[in-house]
Design a protein around this motif. Structure first.
Motif, PDB file in Angstrom:
ATOM      1  N   ILE A  38       0.829  -1.198   0.000  1.00 36.11           N
ATOM      2  CA  ILE A  38       0.000   0.000   0.000  1.00 36.11           C
ATOM      3  C   ILE A  38       0.874   1.262   0.000  1.00 36.11           C
ATOM      4  N   ARG A  40       4.090   1.541  -0.743  1.00 34.98           N
ATOM      5  CA  ARG A  40       5.114   1.550  -1.789  1.00 34.98           C
ATOM      6  C   ARG A  40       6.444   2.095  -1.275  1.00 34.98           C
ATOM      7  N   VAL A 117      -1.885   7.808   0.233  1.00 28.93           N
ATOM      8  CA  VAL A 117      -3.025   6.990  -0.180  1.00 28.93           C
ATOM      9  C   VAL A 117      -4.189   7.294   0.755  1.00 28.93           C
ATOM     10  N   CYS A 118      -5.403   7.298   0.222  1.00 29.43           N
ATOM     11  CA  CYS A 118      -6.594   7.520   1.031  1.00 29.43           C
ATOM     12  C   CYS A 118      -7.613   6.432   0.716  1.00 29.43           C
ATOM     13  N   ILE A 119      -8.310   5.954   1.741  1.00 28.56           N
ATOM     14  CA  ILE A 119      -9.377   4.978   1.515  1.00 28.56           C
ATOM     15  C   ILE A 119     -10.668   5.494   2.136  1.00 28.56           C
TER      16      ILE A 119
END
Length: 329
Positions: A38, A40, A117-119
């Motif tokens: 996720i 990286r 990153v966003c979820i």
């Protein structure tokens, strides 16, 4: 991500049950791969929430570990893992444990860096998992608010009796580290499970299994070439269970500098030939400081028992959710 590990005789105790430390190592392997995928970039395990082992994995069975991301912060990633024991001959599965871990993305200097990153949850079920992760984050922040001071607490812990205290020294070798030359957390958890089981076995004078691991927070990474000083000491004795504290200090043998890495409490149960729990010799404290240790341990035990049923119910709920989504094999 789902990974499958086969329990072989070299992974098991004399009763044919998978060692808890092996399971913890496997769980960290899977969660570490998912966190790194996720982010990286390299990630370090920052915390492991309270862990209960609900059923053993036996020799010849498979441990199926499914990991998913619950929440992503600025530099942290919260993951959950569901572990099932699979009997491949009978084609049956049973719940082993549910685990929650937090990783931090780091640069080459080991300082936190943004994940980028966003979820967002899209269904009511995902929203529930997301909200649970936020609650755990808030509880963890409260738990580690004084972590900068804890790093300097390098004093040896005191247990009930000196003869039930073991000090283990280990140099971190190349086979123990990740790509950024920091100790792989799974190796550390395996070591702590071994040394706490040693103390419990010494007291019980018989085989023991790991029943639970309290929330474990990691304050500072251990580097290649540094020495792990792991203290394990008996802090409570029940009818068939024992609590053993594990405190880890890292030491630079060249400079002599020491730092407190983590402290956790393992609960181990004495088992007989059939794998069922058997009583241990009672311990009666005689000194005031022993009574204080036992009282503090009683409070932790009460919290574990209160949380166990909720843990079991939540694990079954998550297990059903993953099955519905087709995410569990």
């Amino acid at each position: 991500m789902t990974s499958v590990f086969q329990a072989l005789p070299m992974h098991a105790n004399p009763l044919g049950m998978l060692f808890g430390g092996i399971m913890e190592d496997w769980m960290v392997q899977v969660s570490s791969m998912e966190a790194t995928r996720i982010a990286r970039r390299p990630t370090l395990l920052a915390s492991l929430e309270s862990l209960y082992f609900l059923s053993p994995v036996l020799v010849g069975e498979n441990a199926i570990i499914t990991a998913w991301v619950d929440y992503v912060g600025n530099s942290s990633i919260d993951l959950s893992l569901l572990v099932e024991a699979e009997n491949p001959i009978m084609n049956e599965k049973r719940l082993t444990t549910l685990a929650h871990m937090t990783y931090v993305a780091v640069g080459r200097d080991l300082r936190p860096v943004p994940v980028g990153v966003c979820i967002e949850p899209r269904t009511p079920e995902e929203e529930a998992l997301y909200e649970d992760a936020i609650k755990r984050r808030k509880a963890r922040e409260e738990r580690i608010k004084d972590r900068r001071q804890r790093v300097f607490d390098t004093s040896p812990p005191r247990g009930l009796l000196d003869k039930y205290t073991v000090v283990t020294n280990k140099v971190v070798m190349p086979e123990d580290v990740m790509q950024i030359n920091t100790l792989f957390a799974g190796r550390l958890m395996r070591l702590l499970d071994e040394v706490t089981a040693l103390v419990a076995t010494r007291y019980a004078r018989g085989p023991v299994v790991t029943a639970s691991v309290d929330s474990t927070d990691f304050y500072t990474p251990i580097l290649l070439g540094e020495t792990i000083v792991a203290y394990s000491t008996l802090t409570y004795v029940g009818k068939s269970s024992m609590e053993v504290m594990a405190k880890v200090i890292k030491r630079d043998e060249i400079t002599g500098e020491e730092r407190h890495t983590t402290t956790s409490y393992f609960t181990l149960v004495h088992v007989g030939p059939t794998g069922r729990s058997e009583p241990v010799e009672p311990f009666t404290p005689t000194e005031d400081w022993q009574k204080k240790l036992m009282a503090e341990a009683e409070e932790r035990r009460s919290l574990r028992l209160e949380g166990l049923q909720a843990f079991r119910d939540n694990a079954e709920k998550v297990r059903e959710l993953l099955a519905q989504k087709g995410l569990a094999p």
